[in-house]
Design a protein around this motif. Structure first.
Motif, mmCIF file in Angstrom:
data_model
loop_
_atom_site.group_PDB
_atom_site.id
_atom_site.type_symbol
_atom_site.label_atom_id
_atom_site.label_comp_id
_atom_site.label_asym_id
_atom_site.label_seq_id
_atom_site.Cartn_x
_atom_site.Cartn_y
_atom_site.Cartn_z
ATOM 1 N N MET B 1 0.846 -1.187 0.000
ATOM 2 C CA MET B 1 0.000 0.000 0.000
ATOM 3 C C MET B 1 0.889 1.247 0.000
ATOM 4 O O MET B 1 1.378 1.678 1.030
ATOM 5 C CB MET B 1 -0.890 -0.016 1.257
ATOM 6 C CG MET B 1 -1.946 1.043 1.202
ATOM 7 S SD MET B 1 -3.099 0.883 2.547
ATOM 8 C CE MET B 1 -2.068 1.140 3.972
ATOM 9 N N GLN B 2 1.163 1.678 -1.168
ATOM 10 C CA GLN B 2 1.994 2.865 -1.261
ATOM 11 C C GLN B 2 1.470 3.791 -2.357
ATOM 12 O O GLN B 2 0.712 3.372 -3.207
ATOM 13 C CB GLN B 2 3.447 2.463 -1.575
ATOM 14 C CG GLN B 2 3.561 1.673 -2.876
ATOM 15 C CD GLN B 2 4.997 1.229 -3.128
ATOM 16 O OE1 GLN B 2 5.870 1.410 -2.268
ATOM 17 N NE2 GLN B 2 5.251 0.654 -4.272
ATOM 18 N N ILE B 3 1.931 5.009 -2.269
ATOM 19 C CA ILE B 3 1.433 5.997 -3.225
ATOM 20 C C ILE B 3 2.274 5.946 -4.495
ATOM 21 O O ILE B 3 3.508 5.966 -4.440
ATOM 22 C CB ILE B 3 1.483 7.409 -2.610
ATOM 23 C CG1 ILE B 3 0.497 7.506 -1.438
ATOM 24 C CG2 ILE B 3 1.157 8.470 -3.643
ATOM 25 C CD1 ILE B 3 0.572 8.809 -0.690
ATOM 26 N N ASP B 4 1.572 5.842 -5.618
ATOM 27 C CA ASP B 4 2.251 5.912 -6.909
ATOM 28 C C ASP B 4 2.266 7.385 -7.321
ATOM 29 O O ASP B 4 1.203 7.979 -7.543
ATOM 30 C CB ASP B 4 1.475 5.069 -7.933
ATOM 31 C CG ASP B 4 2.147 5.087 -9.286
ATOM 32 O OD1 ASP B 4 3.246 4.527 -9.415
ATOM 33 O OD2 ASP B 4 1.569 5.737 -10.207
ATOM 34 N N PHE B 6 3.239 9.050 -9.856
ATOM 35 C CA PHE B 6 2.725 9.419 -11.180
ATOM 36 C C PHE B 6 1.195 9.458 -11.154
ATOM 37 O O PHE B 6 0.560 10.422 -11.617
ATOM 38 C CB PHE B 6 3.197 8.407 -12.242
ATOM 39 C CG PHE B 6 2.539 8.634 -13.563
ATOM 40 C CD1 PHE B 6 2.909 9.704 -14.378
ATOM 41 C CD2 PHE B 6 1.509 7.793 -14.012
ATOM 42 C CE1 PHE B 6 2.271 9.925 -15.579
ATOM 43 C CE2 PHE B 6 0.875 8.021 -15.214
ATOM 44 C CZ PHE B 6 1.268 9.087 -16.003
ATOM 45 N N THR B 7 0.636 8.415 -10.559
ATOM 46 C CA THR B 7 -0.827 8.367 -10.458
ATOM 47 C C THR B 7 -1.333 9.522 -9.612
ATOM 48 O O THR B 7 -2.351 10.168 -9.932
ATOM 49 C CB THR B 7 -1.261 7.037 -9.841
ATOM 50 O OG1 THR B 7 -0.652 5.982 -10.563
ATOM 51 C CG2 THR B 7 -2.771 6.879 -9.873
ATOM 52 N N PHE B 8 -0.611 9.782 -8.520
ATOM 53 C CA PHE B 8 -0.977 10.882 -7.633
ATOM 54 C C PHE B 8 -1.043 12.219 -8.406
ATOM 55 O O PHE B 8 -2.041 12.951 -8.359
ATOM 56 C CB PHE B 8 0.062 10.938 -6.498
ATOM 57 C CG PHE B 8 -0.086 12.119 -5.587
ATOM 58 C CD1 PHE B 8 -1.033 12.125 -4.557
ATOM 59 C CD2 PHE B 8 0.746 13.227 -5.728
ATOM 60 C CE1 PHE B 8 -1.141 13.218 -3.722
ATOM 61 C CE2 PHE B 8 0.628 14.323 -4.887
ATOM 62 C CZ PHE B 8 -0.323 14.321 -3.876
ATOM 63 N N ALA B 10 -1.115 12.634 -11.661
ATOM 64 C CA ALA B 10 -2.129 12.580 -12.735
ATOM 65 C C ALA B 10 -3.535 12.787 -12.176
ATOM 66 O O ALA B 10 -4.373 13.473 -12.794
ATOM 67 C CB ALA B 10 -2.052 11.221 -13.436
ATOM 68 N N GLN B 11 -3.785 12.256 -11.004
ATOM 69 C CA GLN B 11 -5.125 12.393 -10.419
ATOM 70 C C GLN B 11 -5.418 13.845 -10.027
ATOM 71 O O GLN B 11 -6.550 14.310 -10.159
ATOM 72 C CB GLN B 11 -5.282 11.487 -9.179
ATOM 73 C CG GLN B 11 -5.439 10.007 -9.493
ATOM 74 C CD GLN B 11 -6.728 9.694 -10.239
ATOM 75 O OE1 GLN B 11 -6.919 10.157 -11.371
ATOM 76 N NE2 GLN B 11 -7.596 8.897 -9.640
#
Lengths: 230, 255
Positions: B1-4, B6-8, B10-11
């Protein structure tokens, strides 16, 4: 069963990748924007309107009432931000019941991104309303010694926002997945329905908390309540 | 459970884009539509309020007029009643006048008829009485009666006032008309001549005439003067008396 849907990658090119979170986020965005465009086409200022327009206007009125109850002032300034948060989160939460679909809010990256948006929006609205000097003086209240604790409070409530939403949605998906492997069909269906309720409630909680943080930063509640609500 | 991360990132961008898109396609139009509807409803409410005020003013004005009308109604009713009463009195007066006129006319006609009738009765009565008397006297008359009438006339002449005699003589102008009912014989004529000449003058001559209407008796006429004793004289007197009696009766009847 993937716990972290960020790991479900459909396409990757260097640093850029298309995972389930982004894909379903875009789908939800597309859904919302398409729905908005369709509704906008049939909008009429007269008294005769379509059912969808009536539903949309009812939703707008409810959101505005909630904002006005919380802020005790006109909702126009906060309405786009708060309602976008609510709509995106509520659709993201309930889309998880569709087989094969993933809730973007089951990803910590999404919830952290949304919480970060709130984290940034709080000082932006605060400065816009009260001015930079008045707003940042709040961090020195009641004494300058409280500055580190106030800053920690800001970070911790943002973290709490992100973790609360992520935990609820991710746990709901996980419980259904586990129950599917253990019990017959009926009970997971019940849990899915329950998950819909949880999803709507969590969207409401996220939006209301964001509103309260922003409202307190804007000086509506004299700056005393925000630290206590986490 | 970690923060990506790039996704962060992009979101965050996704959320901001969604915010802008929804603001453009949803919030703006919907809020505008709602605002327009609110304004329309507010303006309609304001219009309704103004119309209500106008209606209330009109209602008050009509109420005032109604009150005025109510106040004037009694006055008009009294006026109409008085006019009707006046008209009724006029009609009554007119009818009464007409009745009185008709009655007066009728009475006049009655009186006229009565008068005519009485006159007719009078005339017929007198005529009948006279006829009967004439018939009686005529049937009883003869030469001797004539002679007695003559003698009576002569007595009258003799007793005549001298001044009157003088006046008759002057008016006679030498000729006196002697009228009898029966023819007088020569002896009788001479005797009459003789008496006349003795009474008046010897120059006076007698002009004898026969008039059966006298019944019997003799009349001496000269220049509007008349002296005699005849049935006609009596009958004329009788006629005068009867007429006087009838006139008195008529007056008492009218009264």
């Amino acid at each position: 069963m993937e716990i972290n849907i960020d790991q479900i990658i459909y396409w990757e090119w260097g640093f850029f990748k298309l995972n389930a979170t982004l894909l379903f986020s875009w789908l939800i965005m597309l859904l919302l924007v398409a729905g908005a465009w369709l509704l906008k086409r049939d909008l009429t200022p007269g008294r005769k309107m379509s059912r969808w327009q009536a539903l949309l206007e009812s939703l707008v009125v409810i959101i505005k009432q909630q904002i006005e109850e919380a802020t005790q002032e006109k909702a126009d300034k906060y309405f786009p931000f708060i309602s976008t948060l609510f709509l995106f989160i509520v659709i993201s939460n309930v889309i998880g019941v569709v087989p094969g679909a993933y809730s973007p809010t089951a990803s910590l990256s999404t919830t952290a991104a949304l919480a970060s948006c709130v984290f940034v929006a709080v000082p932006v609205f605060g400065v816009m309303t009260r001015g930079a000097r008045n707003y940042f003086r709040y961090y020195l209240q009641p004494t300058p010694l409280m500055l580190p604790f106030n800053i920690i409070g800001e970070f911790s409530r943002t973290l709490a926002l992100a973790i609360r939403l992520f935990g609820n949605i991710m746990s709901g998906s996980l419980i259904v997945a586990i129950l599917l492997s253990l019990s017959p069909l009926l009970f997971p269906v019940l849990m899915q329905a329950f998950g819909l309720l949880i999803g709507v409630i969590q969207a409401y909680v996220f939006a209301i908390l964001a509103l309260v943080y922003i409202a307190s930063a804007a000086g509506i509640h004299n700056g005393s309540t925000s630290a206590s609500i986490t | 459970m970690q923060i990506d991360w790039f996704t962060f990132s992009a979101q965050i961008i996704n959320f901001l884009i969604l915010l802008l898109l929804l603001r453009k396609f949803l919030y703006g139009p919907v809020l505008n539509v709602m605002k327009n509807r609110e304004e329309e409803i507010t303006s309609r409410l304001e219009e309704a309020r103004l119309k209500l005020l106008e209606a209330e003013e009109k209602a008050a004005a009509y109420q005032d007029k109604l009150n005025q009308f109510e106040e004037q109604k009694d006055e008009w009713t009294e006026k109409a009643r008085q006019e009707a009463e006046t008209y009724r009195k006029e009609l009554l007066e007119s009818a009464r006048t007409e009745v009185e006129q008709t009655q007066a006319k009728w009475l006049r006609k009655m009186e006229t008829e009565q008068e005519t009738f009485l006159k007719e009765i009078e005339k017929r009565s007198i005529d009948n009485i006279i006829d009967i008397a004439e018939t009686i006297v005529t049937e009883l008359a003869n030469q001797s009666l004539e002679q007695q009438a003559l003698e009576r006339c002569v007595e009258k002449l003799k007793k005549m006032d001298p001044a009157e005699k003088e006046r008759i003589q002057v008016s006679a102008n030498g000729s006196i008309e002697v009228i009898t009912a029966f023819p007088v014989d020569e002896k009788g004529r001479r005797e009459i001549d003789d008496i006349i000449q003795r009474v008046f003058s010897e120059k006076v001559t007698c002009n004898f005439k026969i008039m059966p209407e006298l019944g019997f008796g003799i009349e001496i006429r000269s220049g509007g003067w008349k002296l005699g004793w005849s049935m006609k004289t009596y009958m004329d007197e009788l006629r005068s008396h009867l007429k006087a009696i009838f006139d008195v009766s008529e007056v008492s009847l009218k009264q």
